[in-house]
Design an enzyme around this catalytic site. Structure first.
Site, PDB file in Angstrom:
ATOM      1  N   GLU A 101      10.302   8.647 -16.527  1.00  0.00           N
ATOM      2  CA  GLU A 101       8.933   9.096 -16.805  1.00  0.00           C
ATOM      3  C   GLU A 101       8.484   8.657 -18.195  1.00  0.00           C
ATOM      4  O   GLU A 101       7.337   8.256 -18.402  1.00  0.00           O
ATOM      5  CB  GLU A 101       8.852  10.618 -16.687  1.00  0.00           C
ATOM      6  CG  GLU A 101       9.099  11.125 -15.282  1.00  0.00           C
ATOM      7  CD  GLU A 101       9.294  12.639 -15.264  1.00  0.00           C
ATOM      8  OE1 GLU A 101      10.450  13.088 -15.217  1.00  0.00           O
ATOM      9  OE2 GLU A 101       8.286  13.348 -15.326  1.00  0.00           O
TER      10      GLU A 101
ATOM     11  N   HIS B 152       0.831  -1.215   0.000  1.00  0.00           N
ATOM     12  CA  HIS B 152       0.000   0.000   0.000  1.00  0.00           C
ATOM     13  C   HIS B 152       0.863   1.262   0.000  1.00  0.00           C
ATOM     14  O   HIS B 152       0.425   2.319   0.425  1.00  0.00           O
ATOM     15  CB  HIS B 152      -0.956   0.043   1.199  1.00  0.00           C
ATOM     16  CG  HIS B 152      -1.666  -1.245   1.480  1.00  0.00           C
ATOM     17  ND1 HIS B 152      -2.919  -1.527   0.970  1.00  0.00           N
ATOM     18  CD2 HIS B 152      -1.284  -2.351   2.171  1.00  0.00           C
ATOM     19  CE1 HIS B 152      -3.288  -2.736   1.359  1.00  0.00           C
ATOM     20  NE2 HIS B 152      -2.304  -3.264   2.085  1.00  0.00           N
TER      21      HIS B 152
ATOM     22  N   SER C 246      16.145  21.545 -15.698  1.00  0.00           N
ATOM     23  CA  SER C 246      15.021  22.438 -15.972  1.00  0.00           C
ATOM     24  C   SER C 246      15.572  23.747 -16.511  1.00  0.00           C
ATOM     25  O   SER C 246      16.633  24.205 -16.082  1.00  0.00           O
ATOM     26  CB  SER C 246      14.233  22.691 -14.680  1.00  0.00           C
ATOM     27  OG  SER C 246      13.517  23.907 -14.776  1.00  0.00           O
TER      28      SER C 246
END
Ligand code: ARG
Length: 459
Positions: free
Chosen positions: A291, A157, A278
């Protein structure tokens, strides 16, 4: 002017829109090597069976090699009017060798031709997937071996559950990828039957030798039903199915890497080579490769669904709908190979942050189960009672804002008088993982045994 390959009964050529919707050459040119290999095998068989002369067959086979070198050299001019790779190759062959080129299509149709080419292409991709998975498994084994005894939290979980070892976590992905590899191997073995010689759908009246072409192209045998042979795309669907499951595994691992590389977790540091920055936030180091791997399952599973939908209502045998098979499979294959390679690079380069892993492993009352087991073992409590006592101790620690090993013996004895100093021995994370010696468990010795087993499998 009408089509030079099939325009005999046509007075006019196709509308530009007809040509645009019909042509597949923009993408099926990728199957040129397979198309030429298939045609060369077919030509040799036509000569061996006396359907064409040896001289014509030799001319065809030589000419086909010239066409291949033109395509590989980038000098070949693909024509949309010639629809697909099959007719582009044949038309060019005619320009090069003249009349014998017209004999190549004897006893054959584009229907068995495209099925053969596509099978050969997909078979190569199955091999490439197996190789890509093999490389990733090896990278994971190296991580597992190095970190067989590094402790980290195991989650259920996404809540701290019990301490596990880094190596054990890596080996979980080895198992998944091992199944992926075996799925690709199964699919490859099942699909390896040659459609060539099924002709349009019914077979042919020429005395062809399908065993011969099957063997020449590395197939185990000719496909046994000509209707099925030209209308079967199971091999493409199985490729997409295997690819989808594999991509799903990669996606789950990618998700973990995204979480683990965050400032909140700091479990791993991804290498500069597999991270990006970035343009506005100078501090950023983003796990973009992970990703994108996480996202690849979308298009790969999408391709599987798309081809299922294309195939589901088609009556036997060939329908032009089936031309829509290739772009889906090409895209899925390209992206699966890229995802496997990127994941392999990330795994090979990443470094586990052992202090963070170890600190996290011990927090969140992760050894509560060890404590309960100790109560069962040492004080002969029924497990349910031990569970209850431990729960009370967890509540006490939580209330005091400390972890289980930080409670004093007196505090523990206030919950159960039988508890002794020895209990602290099982509250440490290293003892916890070392005690999980059941087969397949997280103990370093078990992890090392699994690493050794996998090395043997891959050897
Ligand atoms: N370009 C076609 C395909 O990809 C080749 C087969 C065409 N056969 C036919 N009868 N029109 O499926």
């Amino acid at each position: 002017t009408s089509n030079q390959m099939w325009g005999g009964r046509f007075a006019a050529g196709p509308d530009a829109i007809m040509e645009a919707i019909n042509a597949s050459i923009s993408y099926d040119q990728r199957m040129a090597p397979q198309d030429i290999a298939g045609s060369r095998a077919h030509a040799a068989m036509l000569a061996a069976t006396g359907i064409v002369t040896d001289k014509d067959a030799e001319t065809m086979r030589e000419g086909l090699l010239t066409v291949l070198s033109e395509i590989e050299g980038g000098t070949f001019e693909f024509s949309t009017a010639l629809e697909d790779i099959h007719m582009n190759v044949e038309a060019r062959l005619k320009e090069i060798i003249g009349e014998p080129a017209g004999r190549l299509h004897t006893g054959r149709s584009r229907n068995d031709q495209v099925a053969t080419d596509f099978k050969l292409w997909v078979r190569d991709q199955m091999d490439a997937a197996i190789e890509g998975i093999d490389a990733l498994i090896r990278a994971l084994l190296a991580q597992a071996e190095a970190g067989a005894d590094w402790v980290m939290p195991g989650f259920t979980h996404l809540q701290t559950a019990q301490p596990v070892t880094w190596g054990h976590h890596m080996m979980a992905y080895v198992e998944m990828l091992g199944r992926d590899m075996s799925r690709f191997k199964d699919a490859r073995a099942r699909m390896n039957e040659s459609p060539l010689g099924a002709a349009a759908l019914a077979g042919t009246s020429f005395p062809i030798d399908r065993e011969m072409t099957a063997k020449a192209l590395g197939f185990d045998r000719p496909a046994a039903n000509s209707l099925d042979a030209v209308s079967d795309r199971d091999f493409a669907l199985e490729f997409l199915s295997c690819a989808s499951i594999c991509a799903m595994h990669l996606s789950r691992f990618a998700e973990e890497l995204v979480i683990w590389s965050s400032a909140q977790f700091r479990f791993v540091t991804l290498s500069d080579r597999f991270s990006t920055g970035s343009s506005i936030m100078p501090q950023k180091k983003n796990p973009d490769a992970a990703e994108l791997i996480r996202a690849k399952i979308g298009r790969i599973f999408g391709a599987h669904v798309a081809l299922m939908m294309v195939m589901k209502g088609l009556p036997l045998a060939y329908s032009k709908d089936m031309q829509e098979d290739k772009e889906q499979v090409f895209d899925a294959a390209d992206n699966l190979m890229l995802a496997l390679a990127a994941m392999t690079g990330m795994v090979a380069d990443m470094s586990a942050n052992r202090p963070s892993l170890e600190a996290a492993a011990g927090s969140g009352f992760s050894t509560a189960t060890d404590l309960a087991d100790w109560l069962v073992r040492e004080l002969n409590l029924p497990f349910r009672d031990a569970h209850h006592v431990t729960g009370a101790l967890v509540a006490m620690a939580e209330g005091a804002g400390v972890d289980l090993p930080d409670l004093t013996l007196a505090q523990m004895q206030s919950v159960h008088g039988g508890i002794t100093e020895a209990v602290f021995g099982v509250l440490g994370v290293h003892n916890s993982v070392a005690s999980r010696m059941s087969y397949g468990g997280t103990a370093p010795a078990q992890v090392r045994a699994q690493v050794a087993r996998w090395k043997e499998i891959l050897a």
